[in-house]
Design a protein around this motif. Structure first.
Motif, mmCIF file in Angstrom:
data_model
loop_
_atom_site.group_PDB
_atom_site.id
_atom_site.type_symbol
_atom_site.label_atom_id
_atom_site.label_comp_id
_atom_site.label_asym_id
_atom_site.label_seq_id
_atom_site.Cartn_x
_atom_site.Cartn_y
_atom_site.Cartn_z
ATOM 1 N N ARG A 208 0.858 -1.181 0.000
ATOM 2 C CA ARG A 208 0.000 0.000 0.000
ATOM 3 C C ARG A 208 0.896 1.233 0.000
ATOM 4 O O ARG A 208 1.848 1.307 0.769
ATOM 5 N N ALA A 209 0.600 2.205 -0.878
ATOM 6 C CA ALA A 209 1.482 3.359 -1.024
ATOM 7 C C ALA A 209 0.703 4.658 -0.886
ATOM 8 O O ALA A 209 -0.439 4.777 -1.335
ATOM 9 N N SER A 210 1.363 5.633 -0.251
ATOM 10 C CA SER A 210 0.833 6.992 -0.166
ATOM 11 C C SER A 210 1.665 7.875 -1.084
ATOM 12 O O SER A 210 2.895 7.950 -0.954
ATOM 13 N N ILE A 211 1.012 8.527 -2.038
ATOM 14 C CA ILE A 211 1.698 9.411 -2.985
ATOM 15 C C ILE A 211 1.641 10.823 -2.408
ATOM 16 O O ILE A 211 0.552 11.402 -2.305
ATOM 17 N N GLU A 212 2.791 11.373 -2.037
ATOM 18 C CA GLU A 212 2.826 12.621 -1.282
ATOM 19 C C GLU A 212 3.613 13.684 -2.050
ATOM 20 O O GLU A 212 4.776 13.489 -2.408
ATOM 21 N N GLY A 213 2.935 14.844 -2.303
ATOM 22 C CA GLY A 213 3.557 15.929 -3.040
ATOM 23 C C GLY A 213 4.219 16.940 -2.115
ATOM 24 O O GLY A 213 3.699 17.251 -1.032
ATOM 25 N N GLN A 270 15.368 22.691 -5.516
ATOM 26 C CA GLN A 270 15.071 21.616 -6.474
ATOM 27 C C GLN A 270 14.876 20.288 -5.748
ATOM 28 O O GLN A 270 14.005 19.489 -6.115
ATOM 29 N N MET A 271 15.649 20.014 -4.696
ATOM 30 C CA MET A 271 15.480 18.784 -3.916
ATOM 31 C C MET A 271 14.138 18.771 -3.195
ATOM 32 O O MET A 271 13.522 17.712 -3.015
ATOM 33 N N ASN A 272 13.683 19.932 -2.781
ATOM 34 C CA ASN A 272 12.415 19.998 -2.047
ATOM 35 C C ASN A 272 11.211 19.824 -2.970
ATOM 36 O O ASN A 272 10.133 19.434 -2.509
ATOM 37 N N ARG A 273 11.370 20.140 -4.262
ATOM 38 C CA ARG A 273 10.279 19.956 -5.217
ATOM 39 C C ARG A 273 10.276 18.489 -5.645
ATOM 40 O O ARG A 273 11.050 18.064 -6.513
ATOM 41 N N ARG A 274 9.403 17.707 -5.056
ATOM 42 C CA ARG A 274 9.460 16.253 -5.263
ATOM 43 C C ARG A 274 8.099 15.620 -4.986
ATOM 44 O O ARG A 274 7.230 16.221 -4.333
ATOM 45 N N VAL A 275 7.930 14.407 -5.480
ATOM 46 C CA VAL A 275 6.798 13.547 -5.109
ATOM 47 C C VAL A 275 7.387 12.283 -4.503
ATOM 48 O O VAL A 275 8.285 11.664 -5.089
ATOM 49 N N GLU A 276 6.918 11.909 -3.325
ATOM 50 C CA GLU A 276 7.424 10.722 -2.644
ATOM 51 C C GLU A 276 6.350 9.630 -2.621
ATOM 52 O O GLU A 276 5.176 9.909 -2.351
ATOM 53 N N ILE A 277 6.772 8.409 -2.907
ATOM 54 C CA ILE A 277 5.899 7.239 -2.781
ATOM 55 C C ILE A 277 6.304 6.548 -1.487
ATOM 56 O O ILE A 277 7.402 6.006 -1.381
ATOM 57 N N VAL A 278 5.418 6.590 -0.496
ATOM 58 C CA VAL A 278 5.735 6.082 0.838
ATOM 59 C C VAL A 278 5.045 4.742 1.044
ATOM 60 O O VAL A 278 3.820 4.648 1.016
ATOM 61 N N PHE A 279 5.853 3.700 1.269
ATOM 62 C CA PHE A 279 5.342 2.354 1.567
ATOM 63 C C PHE A 279 5.516 2.129 3.064
ATOM 64 O O PHE A 279 6.584 1.716 3.519
ATOM 65 N N ALA A 280 4.490 2.456 3.828
ATOM 66 C CA ALA A 280 4.581 2.339 5.287
ATOM 67 C C ALA A 280 4.180 0.950 5.734
ATOM 68 O O ALA A 280 3.376 0.264 5.098
ATOM 69 N N ASN A 281 4.771 0.492 6.857
ATOM 70 C CA ASN A 281 4.392 -0.797 7.470
ATOM 71 C C ASN A 281 4.476 -1.938 6.481
ATOM 72 O O ASN A 281 3.529 -2.715 6.312
ATOM 73 N N VAL A 282 5.608 -2.049 5.818
ATOM 74 C CA VAL A 282 5.767 -3.139 4.837
ATOM 75 C C VAL A 282 5.577 -4.490 5.500
ATOM 76 O O VAL A 282 4.945 -5.387 4.960
ATOM 77 N N ASP A 283 6.085 -4.665 6.743
ATOM 78 C CA ASP A 283 5.958 -5.955 7.438
ATOM 79 C C ASP A 283 4.508 -6.318 7.633
ATOM 80 O O ASP A 283 4.084 -7.451 7.394
ATOM 81 N N ALA A 284 3.697 -5.365 8.106
ATOM 82 C CA ALA A 284 2.301 -5.662 8.385
ATOM 83 C C ALA A 284 1.527 -5.924 7.119
ATOM 84 O O ALA A 284 0.673 -6.810 7.068
ATOM 85 N N GLU A 285 1.830 -5.170 6.047
ATOM 86 C CA GLU A 285 1.079 -5.346 4.807
ATOM 87 C C GLU A 285 1.386 -6.682 4.149
ATOM 88 O O GLU A 285 0.543 -7.308 3.557
#
Length: 286
Positions: A208-213, A270-285
């Motif tokens: 499960r992923a959260s797409i964060e701008g 430029q580093m701060n301008r990004r989109v992050e894909i966060v996969f939280a709790n990989v073990d539980a998922e």
């Protein structure tokens, strides 16, 4: 009529072994020799029959009911043989000493055999319970090992995509080069990255992923929040168009709130301008 049907449906199916045990026990109760000479043994048979009846009424497995019924039969045999043995003792007491010893030995052997069979049945039941427990534990261990292997594989694949392990989970950063300045449309050069990410998400549907701008601090806070949300939504739309199920993804806008570098330099912004894909709790998922 409905009450009668409901009552009938609540009665468990008949059990042949239990019916036989009841008949043997009732026959023993009608035998005055057994009731007079083996009262305690007959009580033990009654207790065993009560346990079998309770198991049957509670709809426990047939194997359990059959086992308790078998134990009841053995207790009845013990009671009958004990009564017969004691009666024989009374008879042989008036007969010759040799005959007395022969009959007593015969009855004693029969009663002991019944006791041994009963004890062996109890031991078999204990072994069966132990084997079932061990099988359940083994299955649980195999499932745990499978999940651990799946988690390791998932993390390795994420690292191959240049994801990093953080306190929030595994984080894959899509840099500002995906978008033109101030725009949310993914550039053509980013199609390959989207394809690789989509293939990963389809291969591992449990992820499960959260797409964060995120943005830098240039411009108003409101416009930055809107832009970061639009960019996150753009990545979501691209992944969905590539066949990634929508229920495995969510979006979030952070605007300039979580910088990873200073906003005082062009390189930092430029580093701060990004989109992050966060996969939280990989073990539980997994």
């Amino acid at each position: 009529m409905a009450s009668l049907i409901a009552a009938c449906s609540s009665v468990p199916p008949a059990n042949t072994a239990l019916d036989q045990a009841r008949e043997r026990y009732e026959a023993a109760q009608r035998d005055s020799q057994v009731t007079n000479l083996a009262a305690e043994e007959l009580k033990q048979a009654g207790r065993s029959l009560s346990a079998a009846n309770e198991a049957w009424e509670s709809r426990e497995p047939d194997s359990r009911v059959d086992h308790l019924a078998y134990m009841t039969l053995q207790h009845v045999v013990v009671a009958q043989e004990t009564a017969t043995g004691r009666a024989a003792q009374a008879v042989t007491a008036r007969a010759a000493e040799e005959r007395e010893h022969m009959l007593l030995a015969l009855r004693t052997r029969e009663a002991e055999q019944a006791r041994e069979e009963l004890a062996e049945s109890e031991r078999r039941n204990e072994r069966m319970v132990t084997a079932q427990s061990e099988a359940a534990a083994s299955a649980a261990n195999r499932e745990s090992e499978r999940k651990d292997a799946r988690v390791t594989e998932l993390e390795e694949q994420l690292m191959a995509l240049n994801a990093k392990k953080t306190d929030r989970g595994m984080v894959l950063t899509l840099g500002d080069v995906l978008f033109d300045t101030g725009r949310a449309q993914i550039r053509a050069e980013g199609a390959r990255d989207m394809q690789k990410l989509a293939e990963f998400l389809k291969r591992y549907p449990e992820a499960r992923a959260s797409i964060e701008g995120h943005t830098d601090t240039v411009g108003s806070a409101q416009s930055n929040y809107v832009l970061s949300q639009r960019r996150a939504d753009s990545v979501l739309s691209a992944l969905r168009s590539l066949g990634v199920p929508a229920d495995s993804l969510s979006t979030r806008a952070h605007g300039p709130d979580i910088p990873v570098a200073t906003n005082d330099t062009a390189a930092g912004r430029q580093m701060n301008r990004r989109v992050e894909i966060v996969f939280a709790n990989v073990d539980a998922e997994a």
